[in-house]
Design a protein around this motif. Structure first.
Motif, short mmCIF file in Angstrom:
data_model
loop_
_atom_site.label_atom_id
_atom_site.label_comp_id
_atom_site.label_asym_id
_atom_site.label_seq_id
_atom_site.Cartn_x
_atom_site.Cartn_y
_atom_site.Cartn_z
N GLY A 97 5.16 -23.24 -14.24
CA GLY A 97 4.41 -24.48 -14.25
C GLY A 97 4.41 -25.23 -12.93
N ASP A 195 0.24 -17.46 -17.36
CA ASP A 195 -0.11 -18.88 -17.27
C ASP A 195 0.31 -19.42 -15.91
N ARG A 199 2.21 -27.97 -14.22
CA ARG A 199 2.67 -28.97 -15.18
C ARG A 199 3.33 -30.16 -14.48
N SER A 200 3.10 -30.27 -13.18
CA SER A 200 3.70 -31.35 -12.40
C SER A 200 2.62 -32.04 -11.58
#
Length: 253
Positions: A97, A195, A199-200
């Motif tokens: 992520g 994926d 996510r940050s």
């Protein structure tokens, strides 16, 4: 000659391929099978493995479904190879992520390092006795552009892939004199099912512009698989301990 224009370089040989259900792993498994090899194909998803077996044939592929972070799965994979294991392609992996060092949590760190690094070590350790006894064998570990720079992924993935390069070099140094070659392929962006989302928010702002300015177009899995299969084959008999970028030139940007 195979459909790829090569001799059947893997006739009579057994090659273990992890992550074989999709992406680079599947492309590698298909290429080895096409060139006459028997593939022990490992993946978490039984349905994807069934598709691979259907494509290549039961005589060319033995499917092992399971989580390669579990020692029991590693044991089943190596047992399926029998007494002769000529090659190992450690391809299975996950991303993180793009979580930076300030945001990565223990669960992400442990899972990413467990799959990308520890499973690679355990499978390599498990096949080495047979390779050393035979006096030959080829191991190819898949790292990443993230093994060459700090801006291509988050902290856990970057650390895991840098460690894969170091671990591979250690295998090459210690076991090269015993006939075992170990090399690393470092792919750039590739069309796979992994994926790769961020996510940050901080990582997107910090790393996004760098990647947009330097990252080439994604490669097809078959393009990366070609490098892996070459290193697995005797065509690369004098190659040991290298890191081979397969990244469209990203590493020189």
């Amino acid at each position: 000659m195979s459909q790829n224009g090569h001799d059947r370089r893997f006739t009579g040989r057994t090659v273990i391929v992890t992550g074989a259900g999709s992406g680079i792993g599947r492309a590698t498994a298909v290429r080895v099978a096409t060139e006459g090899g028997h593939v022990v194909a490992a993946d978490l998803d039984p349905a994807r493995l069934a598709g691979l077996v259907e494509q290549c044939g039961e005589e060319s592929v033995t499917a092992i479904a399971g989580d390669i972070t579990e020692p029991e799965t590693v044991a089943r994979i190596v047992a399926a190879g029998g007494h002769r294991i000529d090659g190992l392609a450690n391809i299975a992996g996950i991303m993180d992520g793009f979580l930076p060092p300030s945001e990565v949590d223990d669960a992400v760190w442990d899972r990413v390092l467990g799959l990308n690094l520890t499973a690679t070590m355990r499978l390599t350790r498990a096949v080495l006795p047979a390779m050393i006894e035979a006096g030959r064998g080829s191991i190819v570990n898949v790292a990443s552009e993230a093994a060459l720079r700090g801006s291509a992924a988050g902290a856990a993935y970057t650390a895991s892939k840098h460690a894969v390069v170091g671990y591979t070099a250690s295998v090459a140094f210690f076991h090269g004199p015993q006939g075992v070659r170990a090399n690393t392929v470092a792919p750039g962006p590739t069309i796979t099912g992994i994926d790769g989302g961020m996510r940050s928010e901080y990582a997107a702002g910090r790393g996004g512009p760098v990647m947009q300015a330097t990252m080439p177009a994604p490669a097809a899995p078959e393009q990366v698989a070609a490098s892996i299969v070459w290193l697995l084959s005797d065509d690369a008999a004098n190659i040991n301990g290298v890191v081979l970028p397969s990244d469209g030139g990203w590493s020189v940007a």
